[in-house]
Design an enzyme around this catalytic site. Structure first.
Site, PDB file in Angstrom:
ATOM      1  N   CYS A   8       4.155  -5.983   6.565  1.00  0.00           N
ATOM      2  CA  CYS A   8       3.112  -6.404   5.630  1.00  0.00           C
ATOM      3  C   CYS A   8       3.128  -7.903   5.393  1.00  0.00           C
ATOM      4  O   CYS A   8       2.255  -8.439   4.737  1.00  0.00           O
ATOM      5  CB  CYS A   8       3.289  -5.678   4.302  1.00  0.00           C
ATOM      6  SG  CYS A   8       2.989  -3.911   4.424  1.00  0.00           S
TER       7      CYS A   8
ATOM      8  N   ARG B 117      -4.727 -10.026   6.356  1.00  0.00           N
ATOM      9  CA  ARG B 117      -5.555  -9.990   7.569  1.00  0.00           C
ATOM     10  C   ARG B 117      -7.019 -10.200   7.220  1.00  0.00           C
ATOM     11  O   ARG B 117      -7.720 -11.012   7.852  1.00  0.00           O
ATOM     12  CB  ARG B 117      -5.365  -8.639   8.280  1.00  0.00           C
ATOM     13  CG  ARG B 117      -6.375  -8.364   9.388  1.00  0.00           C
ATOM     14  CD  ARG B 117      -6.287  -6.925   9.868  1.00  0.00           C
ATOM     15  NE  ARG B 117      -6.740  -5.955   8.874  1.00  0.00           N
ATOM     16  CZ  ARG B 117      -7.999  -5.608   8.684  1.00  0.00           C
ATOM     17  NH1 ARG B 117      -8.967  -6.162   9.403  1.00  0.00           N
ATOM     18  NH2 ARG B 117      -8.323  -4.700   7.777  1.00  0.00           N
ATOM     19  N   ARG B 118      -7.488  -9.489   6.223  1.00  0.00           N
ATOM     20  CA  ARG B 118      -8.888  -9.596   5.821  1.00  0.00           C
ATOM     21  C   ARG B 118      -9.182 -10.954   5.190  1.00  0.00           C
ATOM     22  O   ARG B 118     -10.199 -11.582   5.482  1.00  0.00           O
ATOM     23  CB  ARG B 118      -9.238  -8.469   4.849  1.00  0.00           C
ATOM     24  CG  ARG B 118      -9.362  -7.108   5.513  1.00  0.00           C
ATOM     25  CD  ARG B 118      -9.459  -6.001   4.486  1.00  0.00           C
ATOM     26  NE  ARG B 118      -9.784  -4.713   5.100  1.00  0.00           N
ATOM     27  CZ  ARG B 118      -9.526  -3.531   4.558  1.00  0.00           C
ATOM     28  NH1 ARG B 118      -8.916  -3.475   3.379  1.00  0.00           N
ATOM     29  NH2 ARG B 118      -9.860  -2.412   5.180  1.00  0.00           N
TER      30      ARG B 118
ATOM     31  N   ARG C 278     -10.567   0.729  -6.654  1.00  0.00           N
ATOM     32  CA  ARG C 278     -10.997  -0.638  -6.329  1.00  0.00           C
ATOM     33  C   ARG C 278     -12.460  -0.868  -6.712  1.00  0.00           C
ATOM     34  O   ARG C 278     -12.815  -1.942  -7.200  1.00  0.00           O
ATOM     35  CB  ARG C 278     -10.776  -0.924  -4.844  1.00  0.00           C
ATOM     36  CG  ARG C 278      -9.315  -0.901  -4.447  1.00  0.00           C
ATOM     37  CD  ARG C 278      -9.082  -1.431  -3.052  1.00  0.00           C
ATOM     38  NE  ARG C 278      -7.761  -1.066  -2.566  1.00  0.00           N
ATOM     39  CZ  ARG C 278      -7.155  -1.624  -1.530  1.00  0.00           C
ATOM     40  NH1 ARG C 278      -7.762  -2.584  -0.856  1.00  0.00           N
ATOM     41  NH2 ARG C 278      -5.958  -1.243  -1.148  1.00  0.00           N
TER      42      ARG C 278
ATOM     43  N   ARG D   2      -5.373  -3.694  -5.669  1.00  0.00           N
ATOM     44  CA  ARG D   2      -4.702  -2.518  -5.109  1.00  0.00           C
ATOM     45  C   ARG D   2      -5.329  -1.255  -5.674  1.00  0.00           C
ATOM     46  O   ARG D   2      -6.030  -1.289  -6.678  1.00  0.00           O
ATOM     47  CB  ARG D   2      -3.203  -2.539  -5.441  1.00  0.00           C
ATOM     48  CG  ARG D   2      -2.369  -3.630  -4.774  1.00  0.00           C
ATOM     49  CD  ARG D   2      -1.926  -3.275  -3.363  1.00  0.00           C
ATOM     50  NE  ARG D   2      -1.491  -1.889  -3.260  1.00  0.00           N
ATOM     51  CZ  ARG D   2      -0.295  -1.436  -3.645  1.00  0.00           C
ATOM     52  NH1 ARG D   2       0.589  -2.259  -4.165  1.00  0.00           N
ATOM     53  NH2 ARG D   2       0.019  -0.167  -3.510  1.00  0.00           N
TER      54      ARG D   2
ATOM     55  N   LYS E  13      -3.490   3.405  10.027  1.00  0.00           N
ATOM     56  CA  LYS E  13      -3.277   1.997   9.670  1.00  0.00           C
ATOM     57  C   LYS E  13      -2.261   1.847   8.537  1.00  0.00           C
ATOM     58  O   LYS E  13      -1.708   0.757   8.338  1.00  0.00           O
ATOM     59  CB  LYS E  13      -4.601   1.335   9.286  1.00  0.00           C
ATOM     60  CG  LYS E  13      -5.216   1.779   7.979  1.00  0.00           C
ATOM     61  CD  LYS E  13      -6.528   1.067   7.707  1.00  0.00           C
ATOM     62  CE  LYS E  13      -7.151   1.484   6.378  1.00  0.00           C
ATOM     63  NZ  LYS E  13      -6.351   1.070   5.216  1.00  0.00           N
ATOM     64  N   ASP E  14      -2.011   2.923   7.776  1.00  0.00           N
ATOM     65  CA  ASP E  14      -1.046   2.869   6.680  1.00  0.00           C
ATOM     66  C   ASP E  14       0.350   3.320   7.096  1.00  0.00           C
ATOM     67  O   ASP E  14       1.265   3.336   6.259  1.00  0.00           O
ATOM     68  CB  ASP E  14      -1.524   3.751   5.513  1.00  0.00           C
ATOM     69  CG  ASP E  14      -2.772   3.203   4.849  1.00  0.00           C
ATOM     70  OD1 ASP E  14      -3.001   1.984   4.920  1.00  0.00           O
ATOM     71  OD2 ASP E  14      -3.535   4.002   4.271  1.00  0.00           O
TER      72      ASP E  14
END
Length: 297
Positions: free
Chosen positions: A241, A132-133, A156, A150, A86-87
């Protein structure tokens, strides 16, 4: 040495705890299948790991998480690198192809909340760096506010505990790989929160011309098909992004289904759709659903 299996394999990884844990999964699989090989883990901090005060779309996108590893691959300082798919950027250099993919871990997202905070009842601040989230959570919890956060998983969690956040959103795959399931407050279904393309899958990147047959027992064909479908959807939408995009594919028998989400930049008009068809048409299905959502159908 090009084109032949080497006796010493150097595996490149970001230096976060999660990245190292994921690379160790690959290392253990290689070691089990090829005990004769000497394996070395080479870690490095990427530009994306260093810049934590700005959103990714303002500083160069997902490529910042692979830049240093790509350079090391080209220079021969490592023989392969391990990434969270996903990254990974959608455009992959021809000389540094994706060799294959791991079996998918749980693709869902999770909420981690401070003790005593009830998001259904209270107003609060949720930390997330993902549009998205945020957009999907706003539909579920319109009373909440969202601020950018971030850093790696541990960073986090620490920021949530020490700063003005009532909770954070993370991928369950990383939480499970780190053995942190006990801190999860709620697991969001893929209907509530469509995952990012490739979420839960590890991607192996290599250097063109090298022999990677020692990975054959680790690589997963189903993940390859799923990844092809999901990434075709994102690519067709010029996904980076800046525009919130989500894609989640599943295979049953000879059929693949894809659920996708698209939202134009600087808009909150979410478009969600689905499509299904034969697995052989995975890429075409992703492209077709992208066209449908972009045109508003």
């Amino acid at each position: 040495m090009e084109g032949r299996i080497r006796k010493r394999i150097r595996i490149g990884s970001r230096d976060s705890r999660l990245a190292v844990t994921q690379s160790q999964i690959v290392i253990e699989a290689i070691r089990k299948a090829h005990p004769e090989l000497e394996l070395e883990l080479v870690t490095m901090k990427t530009t994306g790991d260093k810049i934590l005060d700005k959103s990714l779309d303002k500083v160069g996108g997902k490529g910042l998480f692979v830049k240093e590893l790509d350079i090391a691959l080209r220079e021969g300082r490592i023989d392969l690198s391990v990434h969270s798919l996903k990254d990974m950027p959608m455009e992959i250099p021809e000389d540094l192809p994706l060799i294959g993919y791991s079996k998918r871990e749980d693709p869902r997202d999770v909420l981690i909340l401070k003790d005593g905070f009830h998001m259904e009842e209270e107003c609060g601040i949720i930390g997330s760096s993902s549009k998205r989230r945020v957009l999907q959570l706003k539909k579920l919890y319109p009373n909440l506010q969202f601020e950018t956060i971030r850093g790696n998983v541990q960073t986090r969690i620490k920021k949530m505990e020490e700063q003005n956040y009532n909770g954070i959103v993370l991928a369950l795959a990383g939480i499970k790989r780190l053995g942190l399931e006990s801190i999860v407050t709620r697991v969001l279904s893929t209907e509530e929160m469509i995952p990012a393309a490739g979420q839960g899958i590890l991607a192996i990147q290599g250097r063109r011309g090298l022999d990677y047959s020692f990975l054959d027992t680790f690589l997963n064909k189903e993940s390859e098909i799923i990844s092809t479908c999901e990434r075709a959807f994102v690519t067709a939408l010029d996904g980076g992004c800046s525009s919130p995009i989500a894609a989640y594919a599943q295979i049953k028998g000879n059929e693949i289904s894809l659920q996708g989400l698209y939202c134009e930049e600087d808009s909150e008009d979410i478009r969600i759709g689905s499509i299904h068809g034969e697995v052989e048409k995975a890429a075409k299905l992703g492209e077709t659903l992208a066209r449908q959502l972009r045109s508003g159908r």
